[in-house]
Design a protein around this motif. Structure first.
Motif, PDB file in Angstrom:
ATOM      1  N   UNK A  72       0.828  -1.199   0.000  1.00 50.95           N
ATOM      2  CA  UNK A  72       0.000   0.000   0.000  1.00 50.95           C
ATOM      3  C   UNK A  72       0.864   1.250   0.000  1.00 50.95           C
ATOM      4  N   UNK A  73       1.832   1.281   0.897  1.00 43.89           N
ATOM      5  CA  UNK A  73       2.714   2.450   0.976  1.00 43.89           C
ATOM      6  C   UNK A  73       3.452   2.635  -0.332  1.00 43.89           C
ATOM      7  N   UNK A  74       3.950   1.514  -0.886  1.00 45.15           N
ATOM      8  CA  UNK A  74       4.703   1.622  -2.133  1.00 45.15           C
ATOM      9  C   UNK A  74       3.821   2.195  -3.234  1.00 45.15           C
ATOM     10  N   UNK A  75       2.580   1.725  -3.305  1.00 40.70           N
ATOM     11  CA  UNK A  75       1.696   2.234  -4.358  1.00 40.70           C
ATOM     12  C   UNK A  75       1.389   3.707  -4.166  1.00 40.70           C
ATOM     13  N   UNK A  76       1.148   4.108  -2.938  1.00 38.16           N
ATOM     14  CA  UNK A  76       0.859   5.514  -2.683  1.00 38.16           C
ATOM     15  C   UNK A  76       2.057   6.395  -3.027  1.00 38.16           C
ATOM     16  N   UNK A 244       0.712   1.969  13.184  1.00 36.52           N
ATOM     17  CA  UNK A 244      -0.007   3.230  13.305  1.00 36.52           C
ATOM     18  C   UNK A 244      -0.864   3.383  12.053  1.00 36.52           C
ATOM     19  N   UNK A 245      -1.752   4.369  12.055  1.00 40.77           N
ATOM     20  CA  UNK A 245      -2.635   4.506  10.895  1.00 40.77           C
ATOM     21  C   UNK A 245      -1.830   4.656   9.610  1.00 40.77           C
ATOM     22  N   UNK A 246      -2.387   4.127   8.566  1.00 40.12           N
ATOM     23  CA  UNK A 246      -1.725   4.125   7.259  1.00 40.12           C
ATOM     24  C   UNK A 246      -1.256   5.501   6.837  1.00 40.12           C
ATOM     25  N   UNK A 247      -2.101   6.478   7.075  1.00 39.66           N
ATOM     26  CA  UNK A 247      -1.766   7.829   6.620  1.00 39.66           C
ATOM     27  C   UNK A 247      -0.505   8.330   7.310  1.00 39.66           C
ATOM     28  N   UNK A 248      -0.368   8.015   8.607  1.00 39.05           N
ATOM     29  CA  UNK A 248       0.825   8.462   9.326  1.00 39.05           C
ATOM     30  C   UNK A 248       2.073   7.818   8.764  1.00 39.05           C
TER      31      UNK A 248
END
Lengths: 504, 130
Positions: A72-76, A244-248
């Motif tokens: 997810x982080x990589x895609x974002x 922690x939350x994804x956004x953080x």
């Protein structure tokens, strides 16, 4: 350049140009590429390299245990930085490649791709045009130390490596809620990241291999491998907690990949400290000057020295001072004590013309020791006009700090200052109280430390502060309301680390 | 690790063979001296010029300028006669990498003066970098 004439006086314009255009980094990158590829025709190679201009494209590796959210982080990150995502899946899915087809066969049988094939696939992919121009983000590769070393050997070096980490129990639980959208390949979660559209909800499927046992097995293998990958990327690795939350997590990752690492470029600090009276500028300047051998340039002190030396500037300035002194004597009728060095008497500043101050300052800053060692300036400029004047004469600081201290703290710091008229020792009723009551009885306060005067100076500063902050766009703001050594550490890290890149 | 050691040696040899460090020093000095608005474009322009000027593939001392040549001459001419011997002259050219093996330098019996030395070096260097 001829080394026989010594010593070289390098004009400051050169170092300024070098810093602004990152000449050292350009040359360093070019040298790195030359050494990695060792082309037969270096000049042609260098021309091509410079034309590519891809020193700053993202080259990121994201590692982490299963269910940490790395895909997810990589895609974002990919979307945000407009870069290319490379995963094991999309590498072996490549069409028109016999290598990829062989890898696919292997994957279907053993559920993993042999390292040699994987690295070859990566090598091919990274040399493709879009990766060269827009960078790449490796998701979950390298999986083992062997792969890490192999990637390094072919010359692929990431500039940032992010490792997500979270306690195993959290990960096992999280993995149970994982769902995949078969159409887009995006990963959702039953609790943390549930899609809002019902049509996506309907088509989500449960991926294979997410039972507790299987996740635990994968985690075991991951831990075995990751520990041996760490030493391959010593200075560029950052561990971010995935608990922690994804956004953080995303925000931390994004900030990290956009910072440049400390470079070895030669750097002469030209530091400007701004802040209201009592914010600690003189103290920080003195600490900086001592530790880094910079020249401490205090504007008020400079003017007073000029008067004391009876130099030609001193003679011009003296009438302004005298007038002010006379006013003080009439007001207080007592001893003045030692004046704090960074305050030109308030009323005198309004009379002392900017151009005069600028001349005295220029004379100091042009001296060889300032040019060579760098300087710390405080007490000037105090408003936009002075800043513009300084800039036009070519004195551009390469680090600007604003020290923020709330008014009450300033009052506390200044109004409790006292001086002993007999020994000249300076005390502070809270931070450095006088040892005996006898001394305490005879202490006097400097009229400049009186509350109204402090308030007046604070207002004066804040009226001009906004314009100054706008003018020095790259200034760093520091909380000055802490003990001096903490503030000093913040300032130090602001000087040593490269200036943060503004997010586009 | 042995593999690391040999690759490092390879890299060092590569640098020496193509005189990369001198080239980079020269480029950096030019950039800092001229301070062009667009450093990358300027670098590309210089490198293109170098590429064209490179007659043979052998490395040559484009990083020397007149003061270096004068200094070199003075070092060789320790008695300050104003001239150097033919042997010294040949050795100097070899050091500068300007003496191709097949060129025959005739020893005309006269000693080499500073002017002759300078003009010979200039002649052998690519014109673009005079």
């Amino acid at each position: 350049m001829d080394a026989t004439t010594a010593p070289h006086h390098i004009p400051p314009e050169m170092s300024q140009y070098g810093e602004e255009n990152h000449i050292f980094e350009i040359m360093q990158n070019m040298l790195e590429q030359l050494l990695i590829h060792q082309p037969k025709d270096p000049i042609l190679f260098m021309i091509n390299h410079l034309q590519l201009d891809n020193d700053n494209v993202p080259k990121i590796v994201i590692l982490g245990p299963p269910a940490s959210g790395k895909t997810t982080i990589a895609m974002w990150l990919c979307k945000h930085l407009n870069s290319n995502l490379l995963t094991v899946e999309n590498l072996i899915a490549k069409e028109f490649s016999s290598l990829a087809a062989a890898a696919r066969k292997h994957y279907q049988i053993n559920k993993r791709v042999p390292s040699m094939q994987l690295v070859r696939l990566i090598q091919d992919r990274v040399s493709e045009e879009d990766c060269v121009r827009r960078g790449w983000i490796l998701d979950g590769i390298p999986e083992t130390r062997e792969q890490a070393l192999m990637i390094q050997t072919v010359g692929i070096t990431p500039r940032h490596v992010i490792v997500l980490s979270a306690p195993d129990t959290v990960l096992i639980e999280r993995n149970l809620g994982k769902r995949i959208d078969p159409q887009t390949g995006e990963i959702y979660h039953t609790t943390f990241d549930w899609p809002s559209e019902s049509e996506i909800q309907d088509r989500l499927i449960v991926p294979v291999g997410i039972s507790e046992l299987e996740t635990a097995g994968k985690l075991l293998e991951y831990h075995r491998n990751i520990v041996r990958i760490f030493p391959s990327y010593p200075k560029i690795l950052k561990v971010i907690s995935a608990d922690q939350p994804c956004v953080d997590v995303f925000y931390q990752a994004l900030t990290y990949v956009q910072t440049n690492h400390r470079s070895n470029a030669p750097f002469t600090p030209r530091v400007l400290l701004c802040g209201p009276m009592g914010s600690g500028k003189s103290l920080q300047a003195a600490l900086l000057a001592q530790k880094y051998s910079l020249v401490n340039v205090c504007c008020g002190q400079l003017l007073k020295e000029a008067v004391a030396d009876k130099s030609k500037f001193g003679e011009v300035i003296q009438p302004f001072f005298e007038k002010d002194m006379a006013e003080y004597k009439l007001q207080e009728g007592g001893a003045l004590g030692s004046l704090p060095c960074n305050a030109v008497p308030g009323t005198a500043r309004m009379l002392l013309p900017d151009s005069l101050i600028m001349k005295v300052l220029s004379e100091r800053l042009n001296q060889q020791d300032c040019i060579q060692k760098g300087w710390v300036l405080h007490g000037f400029p105090r408003d936009l006009d002075q800043a513009l004047m300084m800039d036009s004469l070519g004195y551009k600081p390469n680090r600007v700090f604003f020290l923020n201290v709330p008014f009450d703290s300033v009052l506390e710091r200044l109004t409790l200052r006292r001086t002993d008229p007999i020994t000249g020792e300076r005390y502070h009723l809270m931070y450095k109280p006088p040892p005996t009551t006898e001394i305490q009885d005879r202490l006097l306060q400097n009229p400049k430390d009186a509350e109204e005067h402090v308030k007046f100076k604070m207002d004066l500063f804040y009226r001009n502060a906004a314009e100054l902050e706008e003018f020095y766009g790259q200034a760093l703001t520091i909380n000055g309301d802490q003990d001096p050594y903490t503030v000093f550490e913040y300032i130090e890290s602001g000087i040593i680390n490269p200036l943060p890149q503004k997010v586009p | 690790m042995e593999a690391g050691g040999s690759r490092e040696r390879e890299a060092r040899n590569y640098l020496e063979k193509h005189q990369i460090m001198e080239l980079l020093k020269y480029l950096t000095s030019v950039l800092l001296f001229i301070r062009p608005e667009k450093p990358r474009e300027y670098l590309i322009a210089i490198l293109e010029k170098l590429r064209i000027a490179k007659a043979t593939g052998v490395a040559f001392p484009f990083f020397m300028d007149h003061s270096n040549i004068t200094a070199m001459f003075d070092m060789m001419d320790s008695s300050k006669k104003g001239t150097i011997s033919f042997v010294q002259y040949k050795e100097a050219l070899k050091t500068l990498g300007l003496c191709p093996a097949d060129e025959v330098l005739k020893d005309d019996g006269h000693a080499i003066t500073l002017d002759k030395f300078k003009s010979e070096v200039k002649r052998m260097r690519p014109r673009a970098l005079a």
